[in-house]
Design a protein around this motif. Structure first.
Motif, PDB file in Angstrom:
ATOM      1  N   GLN B 173      -2.109  -6.687  -7.042  1.00  0.00           N
ATOM      2  CA  GLN B 173      -3.322  -6.429  -6.259  1.00  0.00           C
ATOM      3  C   GLN B 173      -4.224  -5.447  -6.993  1.00  0.00           C
ATOM      4  O   GLN B 173      -5.433  -5.631  -7.079  1.00  0.00           O
ATOM      5  N   GLN B 174      -3.596  -4.415  -7.588  1.00  0.00           N
ATOM      6  CA  GLN B 174      -4.363  -3.407  -8.299  1.00  0.00           C
ATOM      7  C   GLN B 174      -5.023  -4.006  -9.536  1.00  0.00           C
ATOM      8  O   GLN B 174      -6.194  -3.728  -9.830  1.00  0.00           O
ATOM      9  N   LEU B 175      -4.293  -4.848 -10.232  1.00  0.00           N
ATOM     10  CA  LEU B 175      -4.798  -5.399 -11.487  1.00  0.00           C
ATOM     11  C   LEU B 175      -5.813  -6.519 -11.263  1.00  0.00           C
ATOM     12  O   LEU B 175      -6.803  -6.611 -11.986  1.00  0.00           O
ATOM     13  N   PHE B 176      -5.544  -7.415 -10.268  1.00  0.00           N
ATOM     14  CA  PHE B 176      -6.336  -8.643 -10.179  1.00  0.00           C
ATOM     15  C   PHE B 176      -6.998  -8.845  -8.826  1.00  0.00           C
ATOM     16  O   PHE B 176      -7.739  -9.808  -8.645  1.00  0.00           O
ATOM     17  N   GLY B 177      -6.728  -7.962  -7.878  1.00  0.00           N
ATOM     18  CA  GLY B 177      -7.238  -8.176  -6.524  1.00  0.00           C
ATOM     19  C   GLY B 177      -8.587  -7.516  -6.307  1.00  0.00           C
ATOM     20  O   GLY B 177      -9.109  -6.790  -7.162  1.00  0.00           O
ATOM     21  N   GLY B 178      -9.150  -7.785  -5.150  1.00  0.00           N
ATOM     22  CA  GLY B 178     -10.410  -7.168  -4.773  1.00  0.00           C
ATOM     23  C   GLY B 178     -10.282  -6.579  -3.391  1.00  0.00           C
ATOM     24  O   GLY B 178      -9.342  -5.828  -3.101  1.00  0.00           O
ATOM     25  N   GLN B 179     -11.218  -7.006  -2.509  1.00  0.00           N
ATOM     26  CA  GLN B 179     -11.227  -6.544  -1.122  1.00  0.00           C
ATOM     27  C   GLN B 179      -9.950  -6.966  -0.412  1.00  0.00           C
ATOM     28  O   GLN B 179      -9.579  -8.148  -0.401  1.00  0.00           O
ATOM     29  N   ARG B 180      -9.245  -6.015   0.188  1.00  0.00           N
ATOM     30  CA  ARG B 180      -8.051  -6.385   0.959  1.00  0.00           C
ATOM     31  C   ARG B 180      -8.422  -6.528   2.420  1.00  0.00           C
ATOM     32  O   ARG B 180      -9.378  -5.933   2.896  1.00  0.00           O
ATOM     33  N   SER B 181      -7.657  -7.314   3.131  1.00  0.00           N
ATOM     34  CA  SER B 181      -7.935  -7.541   4.545  1.00  0.00           C
ATOM     35  C   SER B 181      -7.715  -6.256   5.342  1.00  0.00           C
ATOM     36  O   SER B 181      -8.515  -5.902   6.179  1.00  0.00           O
ATOM     37  N   PHE B 182      -6.609  -5.577   5.077  1.00  0.00           N
ATOM     38  CA  PHE B 182      -6.369  -4.291   5.723  1.00  0.00           C
ATOM     39  C   PHE B 182      -5.322  -3.575   4.899  1.00  0.00           C
ATOM     40  O   PHE B 182      -4.726  -4.141   3.969  1.00  0.00           O
ATOM     41  N   ASP B 183      -5.092  -2.350   5.240  1.00  0.00           N
ATOM     42  CA  ASP B 183      -4.081  -1.566   4.538  1.00  0.00           C
ATOM     43  C   ASP B 183      -2.712  -2.064   4.957  1.00  0.00           C
ATOM     44  O   ASP B 183      -2.346  -2.021   6.129  1.00  0.00           O
ATOM     45  N   TRP B 184      -1.962  -2.605   3.995  1.00  0.00           N
ATOM     46  CA  TRP B 184      -0.675  -3.218   4.326  1.00  0.00           C
ATOM     47  C   TRP B 184       0.429  -2.188   4.513  1.00  0.00           C
ATOM     48  O   TRP B 184       1.586  -2.544   4.710  1.00  0.00           O
ATOM     49  N   GLY B 185       0.091  -0.885   4.393  1.00  0.00           N
ATOM     50  CA  GLY B 185       1.112   0.122   4.636  1.00  0.00           C
ATOM     51  C   GLY B 185       1.848   0.505   3.365  1.00  0.00           C
ATOM     52  O   GLY B 185       1.353   0.236   2.268  1.00  0.00           O
ATOM     53  N   PRO B 186       3.051   1.107   3.520  1.00  0.00           N
ATOM     54  CA  PRO B 186       3.768   1.611   2.346  1.00  0.00           C
ATOM     55  C   PRO B 186       4.038   0.483   1.344  1.00  0.00           C
ATOM     56  O   PRO B 186       4.270  -0.665   1.733  1.00  0.00           O
ATOM     57  N   ALA B 187       4.002   0.825   0.082  1.00  0.00           N
ATOM     58  CA  ALA B 187       4.189  -0.184  -0.968  1.00  0.00           C
ATOM     59  C   ALA B 187       5.602  -0.754  -0.928  1.00  0.00           C
ATOM     60  O   ALA B 187       6.565  -0.041  -0.670  1.00  0.00           O
ATOM     61  N   GLU B 188       5.701  -2.049  -1.153  1.00  0.00           N
ATOM     62  CA  GLU B 188       6.989  -2.738  -1.289  1.00  0.00           C
ATOM     63  C   GLU B 188       7.426  -2.600  -2.738  1.00  0.00           C
ATOM     64  O   GLU B 188       6.662  -2.920  -3.638  1.00  0.00           O
ATOM     65  N   HIS B 189       8.626  -2.132  -2.975  1.00  0.00           N
ATOM     66  CA  HIS B 189       9.034  -1.959  -4.358  1.00  0.00           C
ATOM     67  C   HIS B 189       9.952  -3.051  -4.861  1.00  0.00           C
ATOM     68  O   HIS B 189      10.229  -3.133  -6.051  1.00  0.00           O
ATOM     69  N   ALA B 190      10.419  -3.910  -3.934  1.00  0.00           N
ATOM     70  CA  ALA B 190      11.409  -4.906  -4.370  1.00  0.00           C
ATOM     71  C   ALA B 190      10.770  -6.000  -5.217  1.00  0.00           C
ATOM     72  O   ALA B 190      11.263  -6.343  -6.285  1.00  0.00           O
ATOM     73  N   GLY B 191       9.655  -6.547  -4.744  1.00  0.00           N
ATOM     74  CA  GLY B 191       9.012  -7.618  -5.499  1.00  0.00           C
ATOM     75  C   GLY B 191       9.821  -8.907  -5.454  1.00  0.00           C
ATOM     76  O   GLY B 191      10.801  -9.013  -4.723  1.00  0.00           O
ATOM     77  N   ALA B 192       9.371  -9.882  -6.204  1.00  0.00           N
ATOM     78  CA  ALA B 192      10.029 -11.182  -6.204  1.00  0.00           C
ATOM     79  C   ALA B 192      10.597 -11.478  -7.569  1.00  0.00           C
ATOM     80  O   ALA B 192       9.956 -11.229  -8.583  1.00  0.00           O
ATOM     81  N   ILE B 193      11.823 -11.982  -7.594  1.00  0.00           N
ATOM     82  CA  ILE B 193      12.466 -12.275  -8.868  1.00  0.00           C
ATOM     83  C   ILE B 193      12.458 -13.762  -9.195  1.00  0.00           C
ATOM     84  O   ILE B 193      12.859 -14.168 -10.265  1.00  0.00           O
TER      85      ILE B 193
END
Lengths: 857, 209
Positions: B173-193
């Motif tokens: 999101q930081q690298l390629f995203g723009g306007q977010r719909s809302f603050d999604w809260g605390p960052a997820e650190h697991a991610g997808a493998i």
């Protein structure tokens, strides 16, 4: 093991139960009706004379409410609403409208919706003419389509099995076939796939719909989506002539109709008799008619020459047979078979042998069944309906799924409705997956299990608790042809001790129960009379004249007599002892040694090729008459065609032979013979062919059990070789297989300390549904469905022998087959398919040797 | 008899057993097990479906009936990164189709196709619930909102060049995203493998937490 979802509707009330069903009042289209509480609205309306259009509804399947064609208006607290009448149940005071404008509009709309993707290819569709979709479109549908878009396209047709083809474009997704496969057959191998816009019925890739009941899906399909390979493009429904009959592929006698067109049988459909088959047929019932049309049928009388057979005239054949038989003393002649014939034919044969020839040597069983008196006259005898009413069902006999498939469906239905099931057999059976308890025992050690059950052995506690929940129906028979026939007697005796006991004997061949009832057993006279019962037999002598005094011989004793010279002539009536008798080599030797052999047969078989004269026999669909099934129900088989070529009914040929010998046998008219049976055979008093046709509303008549029919410990009054040939039982431990495979196997310690494996393995030798039987072999649709044969071995024994899956072993020094390692085979036993080309010639002895073939190089 | 999943990784075998133990009716485990099987086989292959069938005690046909209903059970193998571009109404109005074209062009493959090296699969999907941050893109079901065609191209190039072992929604999101719909809260650190959706409680994709 596959779990089975319970039926949504629970146990169906039986018509003969004492508790009458609760009735409620409902209003349909303004008229008050009575209906059975809890009945589906669509059924209640039908009984009240209001037919509601439907596709997915089927009275024998759980409702799904899938097609929405049966929408009706029902008054509720929020006013009238549209509800699917197949999926709602009547309640007291229910007000239903099946004819309102809203209902009509809804039904019309649904129909239009169902037709959106339907190809409307009626001119090339086999279903056209008997198609509910076509009929309802004609009745309720719009004359023109508003749909101009492209329809869905699928590859057509695709095979879902060897017998059934699927045309997905025609499918209206009613779920009937899927439910038949899942709920009825227990083979959920076809399902909805790609659900959404592309929903379609499919099998899993490379896992065909290999069900023994696949043909039923074709019959229930309300459109032309499922067709059978052997009927596709063969006829138009309005050209078919329909003959009601019952199937003779096993002893259940499932009701069926024969469809003929232009002098050929081209289809067999199931007919509904709720007391017998609920409308279902096995694929063997349905697809084996090809044998009737076979080019290999014997169509003229044949006489053996040095090199083969020559065709002769009937007159010549009758003269030869009567001259040769007439020159012998009566007791030098024996007849084997008669189980594939009607009661009238069996009666004529029984009378012919006992009066015209003067011989007591008759046997419809080929050493593959058990004590005839037990089979014919066991009491209290269970009806098929009793299976529905039983709390517990004990099955200890042949694998029902393989041998009596429609009875398997009945047991399955009872279990689905909550009955307990205990299955006892040496190896895996088709019922194991739904059984409450499964007991497996080393083949040959069945008496051990009985002893443990009867003595309430600790290892049997859980099973005995189940068996204590009566009423208990016991289905008993021989689990394999290598098994001691006396075990079936012990099982019956044990079954009688259970609470509310009823017993059902499981013999397998066609009309064998009818044949026994007609006296085609060495110790039975027509009407379930023992030959030792002088009072009753004197009644028969009034019509028949004096009966022979000598002791009758069973098949084994006749065959040995033929070798020793005591029996000079053998009459084979639709019997193939070289294939079906436990000792095929002895049978072959007997037929070679016998001075004169007559075979009444439709094919030249391994046995009839030894005959001096072959008389061409009419087959099922060519002979009319009555037959008796395994519950003693007498039903009518119909003649749809004249016999092929010069083939004849057994009654006709025996009458001619009798006349030629200067005697009089019986009438040529089946109805008259049937009336004679009703006079002569006490148990059949008042049961005639005409009576069944005109009064039993298609259900047949069950021969009433006689008080005098006491069984289980009888003294057979006939000579037999069989008991001596069977050594004392092998000993072994029984294995109780936990239901659903959730617990470890529990072993019952053996009574005696006998080493489990010696050099010999006890043999479990039973045929599969598709065996190498003469009819199956000549029916093109199913002839190729015979499974590859294997030798089933327990993993432990396989490791002792150092063989792997697929290794070739030699059984009994003669039969070479690949090994199948299977933990369902008890230790010390070996499982082989009987009546298979690969095991031809192997003797059904209690124990055999198994030796691996070692690579010599 | 050997277990049908004997060749699965020990972690997944353990997860399978945990899943089966959760349900009183084994058949209820069909979907989580299908995710696990997809993880093992990269997609819901025939082999995977047969294994699930055997674990549950139903027929493969019954498993396939469920599996083919859901587009997120992939019937064909997909690449290491599954890029899903939303083209439903909200994203469509804000340029979702252009984003899809851009992704497709950068990867060199079209809808439901995978690059030759097996790295990237591209698909356009129906609504993924991020209408407020349209147009939205997912990589292995990790969400990026407010993506422009240029950013989308950069995303694909980044995936191709850096081949991250785990993709993280927040990082992308930081690298390629723009306007977010809302603050999604605390960052997820697991991610997808893997290109298989996470099945939270069993960690069937994102690892156990």
């Amino acid at each position: 093991m596959r779990s089975m979802p319970p039926s949504k509707e629970g146990r169906q009330p039986l018509s003969d139960t004492k508790n009458a069903p609760e009735m409620v009042n409902i209003t349909i289209n303004g008229i008050q009706h009575e209906a059975v509480a809890g009945e589906r609205v669509i059924i209640a309306a039908e009984k009240a004379g209001e037919y509601i259009p439907r596709f997915c509804h089927h009275p024998k399947l759980d409702p799904v409410g899938k097609c929405r064609q049966c929408l009706v208006e029902v008054e509720g607290p929020r006013g009238k609403q549209l509800l699917p009448s197949c999926a709602i149940y009547v309640t007291d005071g229910m007000v239903i409208d099946t004819q309102s404008d809203v209902v009509k509009k809804a039904q019309k709309g649904v129909l239009e919706y169902l037709l959106i993707n339907h190809p409307l290819d009626c001119p090339v569709c086999d279903k056209a003419g008997e198609c509910p979709l076509q009929d309802q479109t004609m009745t309720h549908g719009p004359g023109e389509s508003r749909f101009v878009e492209a329809k869905r396209k699928f590859k057509k047709p695709i095979p879902v099995s060897d017998l059934v083809l699927l045309d997905r474009e025609r499918c209206i997704l009613c779920d009937r076939c899927v439910r038949v496969a899942d709920q009825i057959a227990g083979d959920p191998l076809i399902t909805f796939n790609e659900r959404g816009n592309q929903t379609q019925i499919l099998t899993f890739p490379n896992e065909p719909f290999a069900s023994y009941f696949s043909g039923n899906t074709v019959q229930v399909c309300p459109v032309g989506a499922l067709t059978s390979t052997d009927y596709r493009f063969r006829a138009r429904p309005w050209d078919l002539e329909i003959t009601p009959t019952v199937s003779l592929r096993d002893t259940v006698h499932s009701n069926a109709e024969i469809n003929t067109s232009r002098g050929r049988v081209i289809r067999v459909y199931g007919a509904t008799n709720d007391h017998v088959n609920d409308g279902w047929l096995s694929d063997k019932d349905r697809f084996s008619f090809g044998a009737i049309n076979s080019d290999e049928r014997v169509t003229t009388p044949l006489r053996k020459t040095g090199t083969g057979f020559e065709e002769i005239t009937w007159a010549d054949a009758i003269d030869t047979v009567s001259a040769r038989l007439g020159a012998m003393i009566g007791t030098e002649v024996g007849s084997i078979g008669g189980a594939n014939n009607t009661n009238e034919e069996a009666y004529a044969l029984s009378k012919f042998m006992r009066t015209v020839i003067g011989s007591p040597h008759v046997d419809a069983q080929l050493g593959d069944g058990f004590e005839p008196q037990l089979a014919a006259a066991v009491i209290p005898r269970a009806k098929i309906d009793d299976i529905d009413a039983a709390t517990t069902i004990l099955v200890w006999g042949p694998d029902l799924k393989e041998r009596l498939p429609v009875l398997y469906l009945r047991v399955r239905k009872a279990v689905r409705n909550g009955a307990n099931l205990v299955v006892v057999a040496p190896t895996r059976t088709g019922l194991d997956a739904i059984a409450t308890h499964v007991i497996r025992y080393r083949a040959g050690s069945g008496q051990d299990v009985i002893r443990k059950l009867a003595n309430a052995d600790k290892s049997m506690t859980a099973i005995l608790e189940t068996l204590a929940e009566g009423p208990v129906v016991t289905l008993f028979g021989r689990t394999s042809i290598a098994e001691d026939p006396r075990l079936a007697e012990s099982v019956a005796a044990y079954g009688r001790t259970l609470d509310g006991a009823k017993l059902m004997p499981l013999l397998q061949r066609a009309n064998v129960f009818g044949a026994l009832d007609m006296g085609l057993a060495p110790n039975l006279l027509p009407g379930r009379i023992s030959t030792t019962d002088t009072d009753a037999s004197s009644h028969i002598e009034e019509t028949w004249g004096p009966l022979p005094d000598a002791l009758g011989r069973d098949t084994a004793a006749m065959l040995s007599g033929a070798v020793s010279g005591d029996i000079r002539a053998l009459i084979l009536v639709g019997a193939d002892p070289v294939r079906d008798f436990p000792d095929p080599q002895a049978a072959e030797k007997a037929l070679e040694e016998a001075e004169f052999v007559v075979a009444i047969d439709a094919f030249v078989t391994d046995s009839s090729r030894h005959a001096d004269i072959i008389l061409p026999a009419a087959l099922w669909s060519e002979v009319e008459g009555t037959v008796t099934n395994l519950e003693g129900r007498v039903q009518v088989v119909g003649a749809a065609l004249p016999p092929k070529g010069q083939a004849r009914s057994v009654i006709g040929m025996l009458n001619d032979i009798a006349t030629s010998m200067g005697a009089e046998l019986t009438s040529f008219d089946v109805s008259v013979v049937s009336k004679e049976i009703a006079t002569v055979a006490p148990a059949y008093q008042g049961i005639t062919r005409d009576g069944i046709v005109f009064t039993s509303s298609g259900a047949g008549i069950v021969v009433p059990s006689q008080e005098a029919e006491i069984i289980v410990e009888m003294a057979p009054r006939y000579a037999s070789m069989a008991p001596d040939a069977v050594p004392t039982e092998a000993s072994g431990s029984a294995v109780i297989v936990p239901a659903q495979g959730t617990q470890p196997l529990g072993y019952i310690p053996t009574d005696q300390a006998v080493p489990m494996v010696t050099d010999r393995y006890t043999l479990h030798y039973a045929p599969a549904m598709y065996d190498d039987g003469v009819i199956t072999r000549h029916a093109p649709s199913i002839a190729d469905l015979v499974r590859d044969p294997t030798v089933g071995l327990n993993p432990r024994d396989a490791s002792i022998l150092a063989v792997a899956n697929g290794s070739i072993v030699v059984v009994d020094g003669s039969v070479e087959l690949p090994v199948r390692i299977d933990e369902a085979v008890p230790e010390g036993s070996v499982v082989l398919p009987f009546n298979h080309a690969a095991t031809k010639g192997l003797q059904a002895v209690p124990a055999v040797t198994v030796e691996p073939i070692r690579d010599e190089s | 008899m050997t277990s049908p999943i004997a060749n699965w990784s020990p972690e997944n075998q353990e997860r399978a057993n945990k899943i089966l133990a959760t349900y009183p009716e084994k058949r209820s485990a069909i979907m989580p097990l299908l995710y696990l099987a997809s993880l093992e086989h990269n997609h819901a292959s025939n082999e995977a479906m047969c294994q699930v069938a055997e674990l549950i005690g139903i027929t493969p046909s019954q498993v396939r009936s469920v599996s083919t209903f859901y587009t997120m059970f992939k019937q064909e193998p997909v690449g290491k990164y599954l890029v899903s571009v939303c083209t439903s109404i909200s994203c469509h109005l804000l340029g979702g189709n252009e984003v899809f074209d851009s992704v497709s062009d950068a990867a060199g493959v079209g809808h439901n196709q995978t690059t030759e090296d097996g790295q990237i699969s591209v698909e356009h999907v129906e609504c993924i619930g991020a209408c407020g941050g349209a147009p939205a893109v997912q990589v292995n079901y990790e969400l990026i909102e407010g993506v422009t065609p240029d950013k989308a191209r950069a995303l694909v190039e980044w995936l191709t060049q850096t081949t991250p072992a785990v993709v993280l929604a927040d990082e992308m999101q930081q690298l390629f995203g723009g306007q977010r719909s809302f603050d999604w809260g605390p960052a997820e650190h697991a991610g997808a493998i893997a290109p298989v959706p996470a099945f939270g409680p069993y960690g069937s994709a994102g690892g156990d937490q």
